[in-house]
Design an enzyme around this catalytic site. Structure first.
Site: not given
Ligand SMILES: NC(=O)c1ccc[n+]([C@@H]2O[C@H](COP(=O)([O-])OP(=O)(O)OC[C@H]3O[C@@H](n4cnc5c(N)ncnc54)[C@H](O)[C@@H]3O)[C@@H](O)[C@H]2O)c1
Length: 345
Positions: A56, A227
């Site tokens: 993005e 997101d």
């Molecule tokens: N809203 C925003 O501004 C914003 C900013 C950054 C990241 N994000 C989103 O936040 C999310 C997390 O990002 P990250 O960098 O920490 O990712 P990451 O991959 O480092 O961590 C995600 C974690 O979620 C766990 N997980 C997956 N499905 C699960 C479930 N059903 N129940 C419990 N745990 C589960 C995984 O095992 C992993 O440890 C991503 O989807 C990312 O796109 C959003």
């Protein structure tokens, strides 16, 4: 010359300044920009989707400064030893169009997402919130927990991740910082008794990380992980019981939890709460949801903050990003060496 903050200097700056200080000050920068929301040029981000992820571009401007972020989201990356989210970005001078700062933004994304969550929680969570549940213990998790603690003074953290190693990492990182962390057996166990729930999972699917019965009156939810189109975390029934707050509705209706409900579903724009033009939490029983997707103004705020803090410091260096001949019409002479000679390698 353009200033550059790479990963190593960003890490040095975070360690020298302290994460709590940065998250507190950054929340104020984000809030300042939310208060002047209407003066920004805004559009939904430009997304290039593939079956396993998204890349993005997120631009915005306040008329004086222009910023953009390049960011990816690939939930299956950790299984290949790569991060789900990485980013870099640019802050430019609108008057000349010249870039001022190029920065790594993987760390900055974690910082600005946490600072924005903290700002939302400050306005939407109950002031007496003491317990936070964290569903998803990946990259963003510790930043989210520390920022919300700074905002609300929460003491206890209840965490659940489908990957036990991720929960263990979070315990390892946060216990020394004074967090009382309980590792839950599932999402329902994690949210039991929680005042603030943060969902921060990564799965390119319409997942149901929280079901309706898990959410009690008075709770505030920061829903971070939904997101992208086809990527949500909450049971839609929660949205119907809650008051939902969003960043930029035109983007959130495509990417956020509210993609699951009708296109005219009522939402409140968070900037209106932050600027005091509308009410946030109205009662102790109300359920509030911040349907966070991440908006360009938050990236602009963190770039502006980083530039203010590092511009004249050893945490940034000059890079020769922009060709700038003495005669602005003689790029050819510059390339041939007749303008300003470039030293041979
Ligand atoms: N809203 C925003 O501004 C914003 C900013 C950054 C990241 N994000 C989103 O936040 C999310 C997390 O990002 P990250 O960098 O920490 O990712 P990451 O991959 O480092 O961590 C995600 C974690 O979620 C766990 N997980 C997956 N499905 C699960 C479930 N059903 N129940 C419990 N745990 C589960 C995984 O095992 C992993 O440890 C991503 O989807 C990312 O796109 C959003």
């Amino acid at each position: 010359m353009v200033r550059f903050v790479g990963v190593q200097n960003a890490v040095r700056w975070i360690r020298a300044t302290g994460l709590e200080t940065i998250l507190g000050e950054l929340s104020e920068y984000v809030a300042d920009d939310y208060r002047r929301w209407e003066s920004f040029d805004k559009s939904p981000r430009v997304a290039n989707h593939s079956p396993i992820g998204v890349i993005e571009l997120m631009p915005t401007s306040d008329g004086h400064l222009y910023g953009f972020k390049y960011v990816n989201g690939h939930p299956s990356n950790p299984s290949r030893g790569l991060q789900t989210v990485t980013a870099f970005g640019v802050l430019s001078d609108v008057a000349s169009g010249y870039p001022l700062l190029v920065a790594e933004m993987t760390l900055l994304t974690a910082l600005r997402t946490a600072a924005t969550s903290a700002m939302a929680a400050k306005h939407l969570a109950r002031a007496d919130s003491a317990t936070m549940a964290m569903i998803g213990a990946g990259t963003q998790a510790e930043f989210q927990a520390i920022a919300v603690r700074e905002a609300l003074g929460i003491r206890t953290l209840r965490v659940f991740d489908t990957d036990p190693l991720a929960s263990a990492k979070l315990v390892r990182n946060l216990t020394p910082l004074g967090f009382d962390v309980y590792v839950a057996s599932d999402s329902a166990d994690a949210v039991a008794g929680a005042d603030v729930i943060t969902t921060c999972t990564a799965d390119k699917a319409n997942a149901t990380v929280l079901t309706d019965d898990m959410v009690k009156p008075g709770v505030h939810i920061n829903a971070i992980g939904g997101d992208c189109p086809g990527k949500t975390e909450l049971d839609a029934a929660i949205l119907r019981r809650a008051d939902v707050f969003v960043e930029f509705p035109e983007q959130t209706r495509i990417e956020g939890e509210i993609q699951q409900v009708e296109s005219d579903f009522a939402v409140t724009e968070l900037w209106q709460v932050v600027s005091g033009t509308t009410t946030g939490r109205a009662s102790a029983e109300q359920i509030t949801v911040f349907d966070s997707v991440g908006f360009a103004i938050e990236d602009f705020s963190v770039l502006r903050y980083l530039h203010d803090k590092t511009n004249h410091s050893a945490f940034s260096i000059d890079i020769d990003l922009v060709a700038d001949p003495d005669d602005p019409k003689d790029l050819f002479g510059f390339a041939q060496g007749s303008d300003a000679p470039v030293p041979a390698l």
